[in-house]
Every structure is written in C-alpha cells, then in structure tokens.
Design a protein around this motif. Structure first.
Motif, PDB file in Angstrom:
ATOM      1  N   LYS A  72       0.835  -1.197   0.000  1.00 33.22           N
ATOM      2  CA  LYS A  72       0.000   0.000   0.000  1.00 33.22           C
ATOM      3  C   LYS A  72       0.872   1.250   0.000  1.00 33.22           C
ATOM      4  N   ASP A  73       0.286   2.351  -0.461  1.00 31.89           N
ATOM      5  CA  ASP A  73       0.969   3.643  -0.467  1.00 31.89           C
ATOM      6  C   ASP A  73       0.458   4.517   0.671  1.00 31.89           C
ATOM      7  N   ILE A  74       1.353   5.319   1.254  1.00 28.75           N
ATOM      8  CA  ILE A  74       0.955   6.269   2.288  1.00 28.75           C
ATOM      9  C   ILE A  74       1.602   7.623   2.044  1.00 28.75           C
ATOM     10  N   MET A  75       0.999   8.653   2.607  1.00 26.69           N
ATOM     11  CA  MET A  75       1.553  10.006   2.523  1.00 26.69           C
ATOM     12  C   MET A  75       2.424  10.268   3.745  1.00 26.69           C
ATOM     13  N   VAL A  76       3.643  10.774   3.498  1.00 29.37           N
ATOM     14  CA  VAL A  76       4.589  11.075   4.572  1.00 29.37           C
ATOM     15  C   VAL A  76       4.845  12.582   4.599  1.00 29.37           C
ATOM     16  N   TYR A  77       4.943  13.143   5.812  1.00 31.13           N
ATOM     17  CA  TYR A  77       5.193  14.568   6.011  1.00 31.13           C
ATOM     18  C   TYR A  77       6.550  14.759   6.685  1.00 31.13           C
ATOM     19  N   GLU A  78       7.415  15.593   6.086  1.00 26.16           N
ATOM     20  CA  GLU A  78       8.657  16.019   6.725  1.00 26.16           C
ATOM     21  C   GLU A  78       8.491  17.478   7.127  1.00 26.16           C
ATOM     22  N   TYR A  79       8.615  17.746   8.411  1.00 24.22           N
ATOM     23  CA  TYR A  79       8.311  19.076   8.962  1.00 24.22           C
ATOM     24  C   TYR A  79       9.495  19.538   9.793  1.00 24.22           C
ATOM     25  N   GLY A  80      10.174  20.623   9.379  1.00 31.25           N
ATOM     26  CA  GLY A  80      11.356  21.080  10.082  1.00 31.25           C
ATOM     27  C   GLY A  80      12.624  20.610   9.398  1.00 31.25           C
ATOM     28  N   LYS A  81      13.781  21.157   9.805  1.00 32.35           N
ATOM     29  CA  LYS A  81      15.032  20.908   9.090  1.00 32.35           C
ATOM     30  C   LYS A  81      16.161  20.355   9.957  1.00 32.35           C
ATOM     31  N   SER A  82      15.892  20.034  11.193  1.00 30.85           N
ATOM     32  CA  SER A  82      16.942  19.515  12.064  1.00 30.85           C
ATOM     33  C   SER A  82      17.295  18.071  11.704  1.00 30.85           C
ATOM     34  N   ASN A  83      18.524  17.687  12.009  1.00 35.73           N
ATOM     35  CA  ASN A  83      18.939  16.294  11.809  1.00 35.73           C
ATOM     36  C   ASN A  83      18.442  15.384  12.930  1.00 35.73           C
ATOM     37  N   LYS A  84      17.982  16.007  14.033  1.00 40.00           N
ATOM     38  CA  LYS A  84      17.415  15.222  15.132  1.00 40.00           C
ATOM     39  C   LYS A  84      15.923  15.031  14.849  1.00 40.00           C
ATOM     40  N   LYS A  85      15.556  13.805  14.507  1.00 39.14           N
ATOM     41  CA  LYS A  85      14.206  13.548  14.014  1.00 39.14           C
ATOM     42  C   LYS A  85      13.320  12.836  15.036  1.00 39.14           C
ATOM     43  N   ILE A  86      12.041  13.233  15.032  1.00 37.61           N
ATOM     44  CA  ILE A  86      11.036  12.597  15.882  1.00 37.61           C
ATOM     45  C   ILE A  86       9.908  12.088  14.997  1.00 37.61           C
ATOM     46  N   LEU A  87       9.484  10.866  15.227  1.00 43.81           N
ATOM     47  CA  LEU A  87       8.382  10.262  14.482  1.00 43.81           C
ATOM     48  C   LEU A  87       7.080  10.417  15.251  1.00 43.81           C
ATOM     49  N   LEU A  88       6.052  10.938  14.590  1.00 43.32           N
ATOM     50  CA  LEU A  88       4.717  11.070  15.182  1.00 43.32           C
ATOM     51  C   LEU A  88       3.767  10.087  14.507  1.00 43.32           C
ATOM     52  N   VAL A  89       2.954   9.405  15.309  1.00 44.29           N
ATOM     53  CA  VAL A  89       2.013   8.419  14.771  1.00 44.29           C
ATOM     54  C   VAL A  89       0.606   8.737  15.284  1.00 44.29           C
ATOM     55  N   HIS A  90      -0.290   9.079  14.381  1.00 44.12           N
ATOM     56  CA  HIS A  90      -1.665   9.427  14.757  1.00 44.12           C
ATOM     57  C   HIS A  90      -2.485   8.185  15.088  1.00 44.12           C
ATOM     58  N   GLY A  91      -3.692   8.409  15.574  1.00 46.58           N
ATOM     59  CA  GLY A  91      -4.577   7.311  15.924  1.00 46.58           C
ATOM     60  C   GLY A  91      -5.600   7.008  14.845  1.00 46.58           C
ATOM     61  N   TRP A  92      -6.559   6.140  15.189  1.00 43.73           N
ATOM     62  CA  TRP A  92      -7.598   5.726  14.245  1.00 43.73           C
ATOM     63  C   TRP A  92      -8.428   6.927  13.806  1.00 43.73           C
ATOM     64  N   SER A  93      -8.647   7.040  12.504  1.00 47.18           N
ATOM     65  CA  SER A  93      -9.389   8.142  11.882  1.00 47.18           C
ATOM     66  C   SER A  93      -8.679   9.490  12.065  1.00 47.18           C
ATOM     67  N   GLY A  94      -7.383   9.445  12.350  1.00 44.81           N
ATOM     68  CA  GLY A  94      -6.597  10.665  12.497  1.00 44.81           C
ATOM     69  C   GLY A  94      -5.854  11.005  11.220  1.00 44.81           C
ATOM     70  N   ARG A  95      -4.869  11.914  11.357  1.00 43.73           N
ATOM     71  CA  ARG A  95      -4.087  12.380  10.209  1.00 43.73           C
ATOM     72  C   ARG A  95      -2.657  12.653  10.665  1.00 43.73           C
ATOM     73  N   GLY A  96      -1.756  12.734   9.703  1.00 41.27           N
ATOM     74  CA  GLY A  96      -0.362  13.002  10.021  1.00 41.27           C
ATOM     75  C   GLY A  96      -0.114  14.374  10.601  1.00 41.27           C
TER      76      GLY A  96
END
Length: 287
Positions: A72-96
C-alpha cells in the motif's frame, strides 16, 4: 449566543442508522453481522483537515511512499530541518498533521518531525486498514527516513509505536498518549457501542485471527510494553471516554522504564494540544 464547545470527556457516538443496520444484520445471521461489524471496525472516517492543521500541512515536504510489506501507499510529512528527528504516529481516523501542536513545540526545541497518514487515512489511498498496517508503516518509514531520536503515538498510534518497538524500531525514548491496551477489550467496547451482544466481540476476534493468521492478543499494548527496554512516558486522561484510563495504567505497569502522567478533563483528543501535556513531553525528551 456563544457556541457550545464540545465536551472532551464525552464519547463520540455511532450514528443511529449504522446501529439499526447492524441490528438488522444480527437478526438475519451471526455470520452476516460478524462480517459487517468487521468491515465497520476496519473502516476509518476520513475527516477534512481543519484550519488549525493547515500550517503544518503546507510547510511540510509531502511524499507518497510504498510500504512493501502491505503493498500500500501512504503520505509522509517532513516538517522542520533539524537532523534530530522525531516520528509522530496518529490514531484511528486521524491524520499526520493531527499532532501539530506537539510538532510545533518540538521544532522550537531544535527537532524535526516525520509523520504520515496511515493507510486509508488522510491523504493516503484506500478505504480500510488495521493496526498491523500502522506498524508496518512505522517500520518502513524508519528505513527510509530514520534514524529517529523519539517516537510519539496517540491512541492506536500509541499501540503501534509499542508494537513497532517490539518488532525492531530503534529510538532512544517513546511517548504514548491515550493508548489502547488489550485488543479484546477494544473489540468488546466497539461491539458494545453498536449495541450488540458481547458474544459478537469473540466472533469478531476469531474472524480476524483466521483472516490474518495471527493471535489478536499478540498486538495488545501491555504485551509489547514488557519487551520495551527504553524509557517510555505514558500520558492518559482520567476521564478519557474513548480509551479508559486503566489502559494507560496497565501499559505503564508492564513497562521496564515507564513514567505515568495522568491528566483530568482533557478527554481523548484535547489532550494533544494542552500546554502542560506538551511541556511534560518536551521535558521528558530533553532530560
């Protein structure tokens, strides 16, 4: 006349026409109602992106990627420019972009954010999904966008983060907010909201186990928590109407290095934008 504000401690109601149709299926046959309930359980609601999330949406680098494990395909969002990265995971019926306030705060603390629309959510294609697809999405995103310093998940996203950690996701710390816990409890609650007999939740579990060739309890958050060795902050509201606070407490009790932060009066979604909650998350991450 001032507008009525939503009660954060009030559970979202299932439309009466759905309840009526489910009950009609139950009168016809148990097999039919099980299949219909399974379809409802795996079909998220796609909400229109609210104005408050448009900044993160417009300022992110958006890219569709393939998740080979689920085809399957998914949409990914990159927000900000730091090399220190944090992954956010939404819940059911949510959004990135749903955790945008947390994202904005972390960017101010010199991190960058990667988030995504899970299959059949937000801008990602499809009409149905299940937690295993969230988990596979997290693991593939780590391959393509990692490494990550931190992983943060809300609701089903919290369960997915813990399961991804069990399955090899490598981060230094994790945060789970309003996370579900025992899969059978989640199925039972869903069946209860549909006003069906409790036995349907057992049939639903058996249906999924046969279809996917897995044991549903293997995805329960407390089981994953036992295998997580990194520090995890568990945040839950005492009056969460969607996921009872006992879920957060039970997850915390099974963590090796867990911290528990309970709020009051914030419900299941308002908790994501609360100043004190965001402050607690930031302090946990940078400590």
């Amino acid at each position: 006349m001032p507008k009525k504000t939503p009660n954060p401690t009030k559970s979202l109601k299932i439309p009466l026409f759905i309840i009526f149709s489910v009950k009609l299926c139950a009168l016809i046959s148990r097999k039919l109602v099980t299949l219909y309930t399974a379809k409802l359980f795996t079909t998220p609601i796609k909400h229109k992106i609210p104005k408050r999330e448009l900044k993160m949406d417009s300022e992110s680098i958006c890219k569709t990627i393939r998740i080979p494990a689920i085809d399957k395909d998914i949409m990914v969002y990159e927000y900000g420019k730091s090399n220190k990265k944090i992954l956010l995971v939404h819940g059911w019926s949510g959004r990135g972009t749903q955790l945008f306030k947390i994202a904005d705060s972390l960017i101010e603390s010199q991190y960058s954010i990667v988030s995504f629309d899970a299959p059949a959510h937000g801008k990602s294609a499809g009409k149905s999904s299940i937690m295993s697809e969230f988990i596979e999405s997290v693991l593939e995103i780590e391959k393509q966008y990692g490494p990550f310093e931190i992983a943060i998940g809300h609701s089903l996203g919290g369960m997915s983060v813990l399961n991804a950690l069990k399955n090899g996701l490598r981060v230094k710390k994790a945060v789970v907010i309003g996370s579900g816990d025992i899969v059978q409890d989640i199925l039972a609650e869903f069946v209860s909201k549909l006003r069906l007999k409790p036995e349907i939740s057992v049939r639903l579990r058996d249906y999924f186990e046969k279809k996917y060739q897995v044991k549903m309890d293997d995805f329960s958050a407390y089981r994953a928590a036992r295998e997580v060795e990194i520090p995890v902050l568990v945040i839950h509201d005492k009056n969460d109407p969607e996921v009872p606070v006992k879920a957060g407490i039970h997850i915390h009790d099974n963590l090796q290095k867990g911290s528990l932060y309970l709020t009051e009066g914030l419900g299941h979604r308002k908790i994501l934008g609360n100043h004190e909650v965001i402050k607690k998350i930031t302090e946990f991450i940078i400590s």
